[in-house]
Design an enzyme around this catalytic site. Structure first.
Site, PDB file in Angstrom:
ATOM      1  N   GLY A  76       1.396  -0.305   3.400  1.00 35.86           N
ATOM      2  CA  GLY A  76       1.654   0.219   4.735  1.00 35.86           C
ATOM      3  C   GLY A  76       1.990   1.697   4.678  1.00 35.86           C
ATOM      4  O   GLY A  76       2.270   2.260   3.611  1.00 35.86           O
ATOM      5  N   CYS A  77       1.974   2.333   5.840  1.00 36.11           N
ATOM      6  CA  CYS A  77       2.201   3.778   5.896  1.00 36.11           C
ATOM      7  C   CYS A  77       3.658   4.139   5.614  1.00 36.11           C
ATOM      8  O   CYS A  77       3.941   4.995   4.756  1.00 36.11           O
ATOM      9  CB  CYS A  77       1.760   4.323   7.250  1.00 36.11           C
ATOM     10  SG  CYS A  77       2.366   3.395   8.681  1.00 36.11           S
TER      11      CYS A  77
END
Length: 345
Positions: free
Chosen positions: A150-151
């Protein structure tokens, strides 16, 4: 030539992936799949591709029938939507990079707790590799199933790993305060991300309940060789893209800022996409690039360390990292198609 298929190609992360693969010298895009835009030319959805990429988006069923034609499948779908696709692709000997959350967490009980779904491919979890190249490069090379990070976790894990690997901070003291641009919420219609709702405002959301929390804890626990429990609070800010993560921890060693810079510079010395810098990172200096900027500050008064990191959430936090993983999996130059600096202004 690597033949690639993309499912979920018309979301923000999917489009960014198309942008990279379309210009990658070693890749041919075999198909683009989209549930919302089935039967529509990609250039009609994103006008910047006019006369450059006129592929017609196909539905998932048609994409499944074309799996045997590709070498790698990219999946950019919401959580819970990747299980069957991943199984079918792997059974055909196709490599898979999942940009969603379905294979990031190793414990299906934790997945169910945070995503409120039963995991439907638990037999594949031991085979999946968390695709953070700076930490898992050697096992990414050998894997056919990559869980693209994920970011928020990418920015946070890269910021904190050296501190935990060398036992410099108390692992129970970590606080992550992070801000993201509105593209992190996806392209679907959402009142909270309408211009009139989010412009001229900043807000915290999913306080003490964001689904990226266990992902960050899982990876940092591996680095630290013991369980890490932390506080993570994300914020929405009125910009298109970018993440700034400010991470705090209590020092358990008497270490100076200069010594920490030496540790970080040594740890990331061979990483093309991590810049350890003296200046406080800003999202504008990494926007449009696969770079993570990291800076360090020590507060001697409180015996705390502050690590600030910045990434482009759609690139190092999604599509760029996926391409980086693909390059590693196919044993080609890791930087290929990604060696871009931020465009300014």
């Amino acid at each position: 030539m690597i033949n690639a298929g993309i499912i979920g190609s018309t979301g923000y992360a999917g489009q960014q992936l198309v942008w990279f693969l379309n210009s990658h010298p070693d890749v041919k895009i075999n198909f683009l799949s989209s549930h919302s835009y089935n039967g529509i030319s990609f250039s009609k959805i994103y006008g910047n591709y006019s006369k450059k990429l006129e592929s017609i988006c196909i539905d998932i069923k048609e994409a499944e029938n074309k799996l045997s034609e590709i070498d790698i499948l990219f999946i950019a779908l919401p959580h819970g939507k990747s299980f069957d696709l991943v199984k079918k692709a792997l059974d055909l000997g196709i490599k898979v990079i999942d940009l969603g959350a379905d294979f990031r967490l190793k414990d299906p009980k934790i997945y169910k707790k945070w995503y409120e779904l039963d995991h439907k491919a638990t037999n594949l979890l031991p085979k999946s590799v968390y695709g953070l190249p700076e930490l898992n490069r050697n096992i990414i090379k050998k894997s056919n199933l990559i869980a693209n990070p994920g970011c928020y976790p990418t920015a946070s894990i890269l910021a904190l790993t050296p501190l935990l690997k060398f036992n410099i901070i108390d692992s129970s003291s970590i606080i992550i305060d992070a801000k993201s641009g509105v593209s992190g919420a996806g392209r679907s219609l959402n009142t909270a991300t309408l211009y009139g709702e989010c412009n001229e405002s900043i807000k915290a959301y999913s306080v003490s309940a964001h689904r990226h929390t266990p992902e960050i804890e899982q990876m940092l626990s591996q680095v630290n060789n013991k369980d890490v429990s932390l506080l993570f609070t994300p914020h929405l800010v009125p910009m298109n893209r970018g993440i700034l993560a400010t991470c705090y921890g209590n020092l358990i060693k008497d270490v100076s800022e200069e010594e920490l810079y030496e540790i970080y510079n040594s740890f990331y010395k061979n990483e093309s996409f991590v810049r350890v810098i003296k200046e406080i990172p800003e999202t504008k200096w990494v926007k449009g690039s696969n770079i993570c900027d990291i800076a360090i500050r020590v507060d001697e008064r409180t015996k705390k360390v502050i690590i600030i990191s910045a990434i482009d959430n759609l690139i190092k936090g999604a599509a760029g990292q996926a391409v980086q993983n693909m390059n590693i999996m196919f044993n080609i130059d890791e930087n290929k198609g990604l060696d871009l600096l931020s465009m300014f202004p």
